[in-house]
Design a protein around this motif. Structure first.
Motif, PDB file in Angstrom:
ATOM      1  N   ARG A   1     -11.963 -15.199  -0.566  1.00  0.00           N
ATOM      2  CA  ARG A   1     -11.640 -16.092  -1.670  1.00  0.00           C
ATOM      3  C   ARG A   1     -10.320 -16.819  -1.446  1.00  0.00           C
ATOM      4  NH1 ARG A   1     -12.224 -12.379  -5.057  1.00  0.00           N
ATOM      5  NH2 ARG A   1     -10.107 -12.049  -5.738  1.00  0.00           N
TER       6      ARG A   1
ATOM      7  N   TYR B   1      -5.321  -0.476  -8.487  1.00  0.00           N
ATOM      8  CA  TYR B   1      -6.579   0.114  -8.954  1.00  0.00           C
ATOM      9  C   TYR B   1      -6.891   1.399  -8.192  1.00  0.00           C
ATOM     10  CZ  TYR B   1     -11.262   0.868 -10.535  1.00  0.00           C
ATOM     11  OH  TYR B   1     -12.372   1.453 -11.089  1.00  0.00           O
ATOM     12  N   ALA B   2      -6.613   1.395  -6.900  1.00  0.00           N
ATOM     13  CA  ALA B   2      -6.817   2.631  -6.129  1.00  0.00           C
ATOM     14  C   ALA B   2      -5.934   3.750  -6.700  1.00  0.00           C
ATOM     15  CB  ALA B   2      -6.505   2.386  -4.653  1.00  0.00           C
TER      16      ALA B   2
ATOM     17  N   MET C   1       0.823  -1.211   0.000  1.00  0.00           N
ATOM     18  CA  MET C   1       0.000   0.000   0.000  1.00  0.00           C
ATOM     19  C   MET C   1       0.859   1.265   0.000  1.00  0.00           C
ATOM     20  SD  MET C   1      -2.779   1.353   2.793  1.00  0.00           S
ATOM     21  CE  MET C   1      -3.551  -0.239   2.997  1.00  0.00           C
TER      22      MET C   1
ATOM     23  N   VAL D   1      -5.579  -4.489  -5.736  1.00  0.00           N
ATOM     24  CA  VAL D   1      -6.405  -3.520  -4.999  1.00  0.00           C
ATOM     25  C   VAL D   1      -5.718  -2.158  -4.986  1.00  0.00           C
ATOM     26  CG1 VAL D   1      -7.413  -2.927  -2.748  1.00  0.00           C
ATOM     27  CG2 VAL D   1      -7.409  -5.321  -3.521  1.00  0.00           C
ATOM     28  N   HIS D   2      -4.432  -2.171  -4.690  1.00  0.00           N
ATOM     29  CA  HIS D   2      -3.710  -0.902  -4.537  1.00  0.00           C
ATOM     30  C   HIS D   2      -3.428  -0.227  -5.879  1.00  0.00           C
ATOM     31  CE1 HIS D   2      -2.261  -2.719  -0.491  1.00  0.00           C
ATOM     32  NE2 HIS D   2      -3.461  -2.193  -0.391  1.00  0.00           N
TER      33      HIS D   2
ATOM     34  N   SER E   1      -7.366   4.954  -9.872  1.00  0.00           N
ATOM     35  CA  SER E   1      -8.582   5.725  -9.577  1.00  0.00           C
ATOM     36  C   SER E   1      -8.239   7.138  -9.118  1.00  0.00           C
ATOM     37  CB  SER E   1      -9.408   5.026  -8.493  1.00  0.00           C
ATOM     38  OG  SER E   1      -9.843   3.757  -8.930  1.00  0.00           O
ATOM     39  N   TYR E   2      -7.216   7.278  -8.287  1.00  0.00           N
ATOM     40  CA  TYR E   2      -6.774   8.620  -7.870  1.00  0.00           C
ATOM     41  C   TYR E   2      -6.442   9.473  -9.097  1.00  0.00           C
ATOM     42  CZ  TYR E   2      -5.714   6.969  -3.038  1.00  0.00           C
ATOM     43  OH  TYR E   2      -5.752   6.470  -1.756  1.00  0.00           O
TER      44      TYR E   2
ATOM     45  N   GLN F   1       0.148   2.849  -3.461  1.00  0.00           N
ATOM     46  CA  GLN F   1      -1.030   3.684  -3.320  1.00  0.00           C
ATOM     47  C   GLN F   1      -0.743   5.003  -2.606  1.00  0.00           C
ATOM     48  OE1 GLN F   1      -4.467   1.721  -1.628  1.00  0.00           O
ATOM     49  NE2 GLN F   1      -5.581   3.635  -1.462  1.00  0.00           N
TER      50      GLN F   1
ATOM     51  N   LEU G   1      -9.558  10.378 -11.012  1.00  0.00           N
ATOM     52  CA  LEU G   1     -10.364  11.290 -10.198  1.00  0.00           C
ATOM     53  C   LEU G   1      -9.787  12.701 -10.240  1.00  0.00           C
ATOM     54  CD1 LEU G   1     -12.705  11.279  -8.141  1.00  0.00           C
ATOM     55  CD2 LEU G   1     -11.026  10.752  -6.372  1.00  0.00           C
TER      56      LEU G   1
ATOM     57  N   LEU H   1     -11.312 -10.527  -1.188  1.00  0.00           N
ATOM     58  CA  LEU H   1     -10.059 -11.227  -1.461  1.00  0.00           C
ATOM     59  C   LEU H   1      -9.726 -12.214  -0.342  1.00  0.00           C
ATOM     60  CD1 LEU H   1      -7.641 -11.191  -3.425  1.00  0.00           C
ATOM     61  CD2 LEU H   1      -6.644  -9.386  -2.014  1.00  0.00           C
TER      62      LEU H   1
ATOM     63  N   TYR I   1     -13.972   1.076  -1.863  1.00  0.00           N
ATOM     64  CA  TYR I   1     -13.863  -0.060  -2.780  1.00  0.00           C
ATOM     65  C   TYR I   1     -12.645  -0.917  -2.441  1.00  0.00           C
ATOM     66  CZ  TYR I   1     -13.889  -3.071  -6.775  1.00  0.00           C
ATOM     67  OH  TYR I   1     -13.914  -4.193  -7.557  1.00  0.00           O
TER      68      TYR I   1
ATOM     69  N   ILE J   1     -13.922  -4.799 -12.714  1.00  0.00           N
ATOM     70  CA  ILE J   1     -12.695  -4.764 -11.912  1.00  0.00           C
ATOM     71  C   ILE J   1     -12.856  -5.770 -10.783  1.00  0.00           C
ATOM     72  CG2 ILE J   1     -11.214  -3.301 -10.477  1.00  0.00           C
ATOM     73  CD1 ILE J   1     -11.419  -2.442 -13.450  1.00  0.00           C
ATOM     74  N   PHE J   2     -11.856  -6.642 -10.638  1.00  0.00           N
ATOM     75  CA  PHE J   2     -11.993  -7.726  -9.674  1.00  0.00           C
ATOM     76  C   PHE J   2     -10.585  -8.113  -9.217  1.00  0.00           C
ATOM     77  CE2 PHE J   2     -13.367 -12.210  -8.648  1.00  0.00           C
ATOM     78  CZ  PHE J   2     -14.384 -11.861  -7.777  1.00  0.00           C
ATOM     79  N   PRO J   3      -9.961  -7.255  -8.389  1.00  0.00           N
ATOM     80  CA  PRO J   3      -8.544  -7.448  -8.052  1.00  0.00           C
ATOM     81  C   PRO J   3      -8.296  -8.846  -7.470  1.00  0.00           C
ATOM     82  CG  PRO J   3      -9.330  -5.341  -7.201  1.00  0.00           C
ATOM     83  CD  PRO J   3     -10.536  -6.099  -7.674  1.00  0.00           C
ATOM     84  N   PRO J   4      -7.396  -9.609  -8.079  1.00  0.00           N
ATOM     85  CA  PRO J   4      -7.157 -10.979  -7.602  1.00  0.00           C
ATOM     86  C   PRO J   4      -6.163 -11.046  -6.458  1.00  0.00           C
ATOM     87  CG  PRO J   4      -5.857 -10.589  -9.547  1.00  0.00           C
ATOM     88  CD  PRO J   4      -6.620  -9.316  -9.302  1.00  0.00           C
ATOM     89  N   ASP J   5      -5.570  -9.931  -6.115  1.00  0.00           N
ATOM     90  CA  ASP J   5      -4.617  -9.918  -5.007  1.00  0.00           C
ATOM     91  C   ASP J   5      -4.485  -8.496  -4.478  1.00  0.00           C
ATOM     92  OD1 ASP J   5      -2.896  -8.554  -6.747  1.00  0.00           O
ATOM     93  OD2 ASP J   5      -1.949 -10.392  -7.404  1.00  0.00           O
ATOM     94  N   ILE J   6      -3.749  -8.365  -3.377  1.00  0.00           N
ATOM     95  CA  ILE J   6      -3.606  -7.061  -2.716  1.00  0.00           C
ATOM     96  C   ILE J   6      -2.983  -6.027  -3.653  1.00  0.00           C
ATOM     97  CG2 ILE J   6      -2.286  -5.888  -0.902  1.00  0.00           C
ATOM     98  CD1 ILE J   6      -4.594  -7.309   0.320  1.00  0.00           C
TER      99      ILE J   6
ATOM    100  N   VAL K   1     -12.873   5.483  -3.598  1.00  0.00           N
ATOM    101  CA  VAL K   1     -11.663   4.704  -3.875  1.00  0.00           C
ATOM    102  C   VAL K   1     -11.321   3.827  -2.670  1.00  0.00           C
ATOM    103  CG1 VAL K   1      -9.177   4.799  -4.374  1.00  0.00           C
ATOM    104  CG2 VAL K   1     -10.734   6.468  -5.434  1.00  0.00           C
TER     105      VAL K   1
END
Lengths: 336, 336
Positions: B178, A167-168, A110, A164-165, A171-172, A114, A175, B175, B167, A156-161, B164
């Motif tokens: 799963r 994509y965040a 993170m 997630v980060h 998104s920033y 991120q 945005l 995650l 989500y 969007i379907f993050p398969p791992d941590i 952000v």
């Protein structure tokens, strides 16, 4: 796509992550085109930073080097403010890409992928809000494709941590472009390969390891083998980044970038061994504990990007693998 | 949906954010059903925590209170480990919901809505990996709907920083379900309203302010007025949370939860004034600076949730508004 390179002559350009794989290829190209390049990099060797990446200019006849290095996190406003404020263009490429590391240390992932990005964006917004900025994002957070080829509207379907980060972080960027009118684009990269990638381990790309075995004439493992993937040769990807930065139509948009038609991993392994004339591979079942975060087949629809920029890939897989092997045969000692 | 309440008699249940609006309504219901409730809350009054929320048990004849309060961030493993380890069920409701605050202080929003959640999940995974856990997520990160009603496959397009981070927090939960086999579900809430919501300002819901003006017989502003929205009365939402926690079919899934058919904001304002017999409103154009992060019409398709759990809303808007006004007429002093 513009083939004129005059637009960046003497332009101050910031490349974050510029000591890493993609960033260094971009920085060297910009230097060869006459830009004044400032690289911001934390020099985290485990994630691909390698000072040797910048050792050989693309155009050695050009004279004095024009790449300046600031060793800093992109979230460290104090160290990078001056460079960011003076930039005529910014490529935000920094990030770590290890899926396994992100699962084991979510907070570290993170911080790198991120938090650093929101701080960086806040700085850009404060000191240089009108600058053109291109962010390197990833196809990784689409997760296991629900349809193929994957276009930008795919869920969007993050398969791992890490997903997630990343994509965040994307998104920033989008945005800030939308809300504050900043001139930002993002490219969702697929498997990028070529000179200057990490070949010591699989933290950056599995293909790095494969290339290492090819040049060392040793055996590598192919897991599964039937998964289809698409690949971008790094020079083509640098073209894509430059095409994005110079296309007004791309502002505020996110695009997939791929390359030539997909291949299976088995086809890729066979091609690598054939092109290199060395190495061999063992085909193995996909390891059970990695299945949980694997995404299966993936290849993208990048027609929106091609339409917006005119970009097309030029280096096919055979040629790209040949160039990669040649690079590591000549420079491999710096990557092991 | 089970109407039997015996399942939670003496069950140790953790409710994060249990001093806030939704969390307190849930904690009180669980207490009335005989559960041993532990509330974990940072008591951030600006985001809706209000000790008075827990002051009046739903069943005053029941005798000794069974709600224990731990004042802590959900990321503070040391303070909450014992409660989490011993829980037979966990509702993770904590979070801040102010869109404007998130834009002004992205890192604070990240700490509350994202970092706290990954730390919390890591703790649950370490000390109580088999526990049933329900996470309260939000419809907010769908962004401006591309189609209506919005189902769970709608693209994710966070319209602000809060989106952000929410989500990302939901993604962590899914995650971990799963990858680590944890028994987690998430509900994407729409506009929830009712007793114990914040009415001092609009940081939690605009409807809070409206209700305040209704009970004070003063004037409130309606921006635009033609936007359609759906609303969940908080008792129905508590039903939904309980239905989720007791439905095995919901494990590993994310669901929208709505309520009765949508209304326009103008219709809502008219109904509020009519039901309350007090207050008045001024219809204004939508403020320019808020348009950038507003989402327009929104109402959800929650048929997947209803099918999985048998849940249905019971309190329609007129009844819900009447109950809300009655609550604040009696208890308003504690919310101003």
């Amino acid at each position: 796509m513009t083939t004129d390179t005059q637009w960046c002559r003497d332009l101050p350009v910031v490349v974050t992550g510029g000591v890493g794989f993609i960033g260094s290829n971009l920085a060297l190209r910009l230097e060869a085109m006459g830009a004044r390049v400032t690289v911001i990099d934390r020099l985290l060797t485990q994630y691909g930073a390698n000072r040797y990446n910048l050792a050989n200019p693309l155009n050695p006849d050009q004279g004095a080097r024009r790449i300046e290095l600031i060793e800093a996190d992109i979230g460290d406003a104090e160290k990078i403010e001056q460079a960011v404020a003076g930039a005529g263009m910014i490529f935000n490429i920094a990030g770590q890409t290890s899926h396994m590391d992100s699962m084991q240390k979510p907070l570290e992932d993170m911080a790198l992928n991120q938090i650093a990005n929101i701080k960086f964006l806040d700085l850009v917004r404060a000191v240089n809000p009108g600058v053109r900025l291109v962010f390197s994002s990833t196809r990784q957070f689409y997760g296991p494709p629900r349809y193929l080829p994957v276009d930008e509207a795919h869920p969007i379907f993050p398969p791992d941590i890490n997903g997630v980060h990343k994509y965040a972080a994307e998104s920033y960027h989008m945005l800030y472009s939308r809300v504050y009118g900043m001139k930002i684009s993002a490219l969702r990269l697929t498997n990028v390969y070529g000179p200057r990638m990490r070949i010591k381990d699989a933290k950056q790309t599995f293909l790095g390891i494969w290339v290492r075995h090819a040049i060392q004439d040793t055996e590598f493992e192919v897991w599964g083998g039937d998964q289809r993937r698409d690949f971008s040769y790094v020079d083509d990807l640098v073209d894509a980044l430059l095409a994005t930065a110079t296309a007004d139509a791309a502002i505020g948009n996110v695009y997939n970038v791929g390359g030539f038609p997909s291949v299976t991993l088995l086809e890729l392994a066979e091609l690598l061994v054939k092109v290199g004339g060395s190495g061999r591979f063992l085909l193995k079942a996909f390891p059970e504990e990695r299945k949980k975060i694997d995404i299966g087949d993936y290849y993208c629809d990048d027609s929106a990007f091609r339409a917006a920029t005119g970009w097309e890939p030029r280096i096919d897989l055979a040629e790209g693998l040949a160039r990669s092997i040649a690079y590591y045969r000549a420079n491999g000692a710096h990557y092991l």
